[in-house]
Design a protein around this motif. Sequence first.
Motif, PDB file in Angstrom:
ATOM      1  N   LYS A 231      -0.323   7.188 -11.805  1.00 55.36           N
ATOM      2  CA  LYS A 231      -1.784   7.184 -11.907  1.00 55.36           C
ATOM      3  C   LYS A 231      -2.317   5.733 -11.894  1.00 55.36           C
ATOM      4  O   LYS A 231      -3.321   5.445 -11.262  1.00 55.36           O
ATOM      5  CB  LYS A 231      -2.211   7.898 -13.186  1.00 55.36           C
ATOM      6  CG  LYS A 231      -3.711   8.092 -13.314  1.00 55.36           C
ATOM      7  CD  LYS A 231      -4.057   8.745 -14.644  1.00 55.36           C
ATOM      8  CE  LYS A 231      -3.404  10.124 -14.739  1.00 55.36           C
ATOM      9  NZ  LYS A 231      -3.801  10.810 -16.010  1.00 55.36           N
TER      10      LYS A 231
ATOM     11  N   LYS B  42       0.832  -1.204   0.000  1.00 56.56           N
ATOM     12  CA  LYS B  42       0.000   0.000   0.000  1.00 56.56           C
ATOM     13  C   LYS B  42       0.868   1.256   0.000  1.00 56.56           C
ATOM     14  O   LYS B  42       0.583   2.227  -0.712  1.00 56.56           O
ATOM     15  CB  LYS B  42      -0.937   0.013   1.207  1.00 56.56           C
ATOM     16  CG  LYS B  42      -1.925   1.174   1.223  1.00 56.56           C
ATOM     17  CD  LYS B  42      -2.871   1.076   2.406  1.00 56.56           C
ATOM     18  CE  LYS B  42      -3.942   2.164   2.333  1.00 56.56           C
ATOM     19  NZ  LYS B  42      -3.407   3.524   2.193  1.00 56.56           N
TER      20      LYS B  42
ATOM     21  N   GLN C  51      -2.042   4.152  -8.322  1.00 56.07           N
ATOM     22  CA  GLN C  51      -2.984   4.737  -7.367  1.00 56.07           C
ATOM     23  C   GLN C  51      -4.429   4.420  -7.705  1.00 56.07           C
ATOM     24  O   GLN C  51      -5.318   4.604  -6.895  1.00 56.07           O
ATOM     25  CB  GLN C  51      -2.782   6.253  -7.281  1.00 56.07           C
ATOM     26  CG  GLN C  51      -1.434   6.621  -6.674  1.00 56.07           C
ATOM     27  CD  GLN C  51      -1.192   8.124  -6.615  1.00 56.07           C
ATOM     28  OE1 GLN C  51      -1.900   8.896  -7.262  1.00 56.07           O
ATOM     29  NE2 GLN C  51      -0.209   8.530  -5.826  1.00 56.07           N
ATOM     30  N   SER C  52      -4.650   3.938  -8.935  1.00 56.25           N
ATOM     31  CA  SER C  52      -6.011   3.565  -9.309  1.00 56.25           C
ATOM     32  C   SER C  52      -6.338   2.134  -8.856  1.00 56.25           C
ATOM     33  O   SER C  52      -7.490   1.724  -8.970  1.00 56.25           O
ATOM     34  CB  SER C  52      -6.185   3.659 -10.823  1.00 56.25           C
ATOM     35  OG  SER C  52      -5.373   2.689 -11.484  1.00 56.25           O
TER      36      SER C  52
ATOM     37  N   VAL D 165       2.347   1.738  -3.394  1.00 53.05           N
ATOM     38  CA  VAL D 165       1.354   2.213  -4.353  1.00 53.05           C
ATOM     39  C   VAL D 165       1.019   3.674  -4.107  1.00 53.05           C
ATOM     40  O   VAL D 165       0.920   4.477  -5.039  1.00 53.05           O
ATOM     41  CB  VAL D 165       0.074   1.338  -4.268  1.00 53.05           C
ATOM     42  CG1 VAL D 165      -1.065   1.978  -5.061  1.00 53.05           C
ATOM     43  CG2 VAL D 165       0.366  -0.056  -4.792  1.00 53.05           C
ATOM     44  N   ASP D 166       0.847   4.026  -2.843  1.00 52.39           N
ATOM     45  CA  ASP D 166       0.492   5.415  -2.502  1.00 52.39           C
ATOM     46  C   ASP D 166       1.654   6.379  -2.715  1.00 52.39           C
ATOM     47  O   ASP D 166       1.450   7.528  -3.110  1.00 52.39           O
ATOM     48  CB  ASP D 166       0.025   5.495  -1.049  1.00 52.39           C
ATOM     49  CG  ASP D 166      -1.302   4.787  -0.825  1.00 52.39           C
ATOM     50  OD1 ASP D 166      -2.012   4.536  -1.819  1.00 52.39           O
ATOM     51  OD2 ASP D 166      -1.617   4.471   0.347  1.00 52.39           O
ATOM     52  N   GLU D 167       2.856   5.886  -2.447  1.00 57.37           N
ATOM     53  CA  GLU D 167       4.045   6.730  -2.560  1.00 57.37           C
ATOM     54  C   GLU D 167       5.137   5.962  -3.322  1.00 57.37           C
ATOM     55  O   GLU D 167       6.159   5.585  -2.751  1.00 57.37           O
ATOM     56  CB  GLU D 167       4.555   7.112  -1.171  1.00 57.37           C
ATOM     57  CG  GLU D 167       3.514   7.778  -0.291  1.00 57.37           C
ATOM     58  CD  GLU D 167       4.001   7.944   1.133  1.00 57.37           C
ATOM     59  OE1 GLU D 167       5.226   7.851   1.346  1.00 57.37           O
ATOM     60  OE2 GLU D 167       3.166   8.141   2.025  1.00 57.37           O
TER      61      GLU D 167
END
Length: 224
Positions: A220, A187, A223-224, A190-192
């Motif tokens: 993009k 996570k 984060q999707s 993915v977020d950062e």
Amino acid sequence: MPDSLESISLESIIASIKDDGTIRSFDEAKVINGVILRVLSILGWDIFNINEVKPEHNVGNGRVDFALIISDRTKVFIEAKRPSENLEQHQQQLLEYSFKGGVKLAVLTNGLTWWFYLPLSEGSWEERRFYTVDILEQTSSDVAERLTEFLSKNNIDTEQAFESAEKVYRSQQRETVLREALPKTWKKLVDEPDDSLVDLIIENTERQCGFRPDVEDIVKFLQS
């Protein structure tokens, strides 16, 4: 004349238990005499010596079905139940007795399922259960190997059983930590997403389709 217990292998005894269609209807006494004591005898314990295999061992205001003793030192507690009983309802009491008695290894069994615990370890009751032997589900050779590893008199006497138990316990603890950490790690990536992850995806995407995506496309997508 039937073979003596000494001439019978543990694996063959496990196989005979597995094939016994009546065992599910056993009461506690039959589990003790027909399964537990047979297994202990093969594992090197003198089941006729109450100073070694002590029944109804007192622990505070309670008592446990068996204490395995070597050189006057209590090494293992064993609690027996009927095959129809829910073992989870009895593990807390067994582990509390074990903790009070300073016993490092405890076993809760209904004859078919054997739950092995390290009572003095950290964690919940379930986390202290480091291994399960299931006679019906596992092969006779695997069951015999594990019962010998954790419960033979020789392995208990030499402390090898406890060392093996600790090794299995630590391995399970590691798996638990990793199981909780990996989703959090993913996570965060993915977020950062860091540069190395983005570059890796860009390079592999280009090899797959011939087009080189932009960094913004990768961020993009993640984060999707």
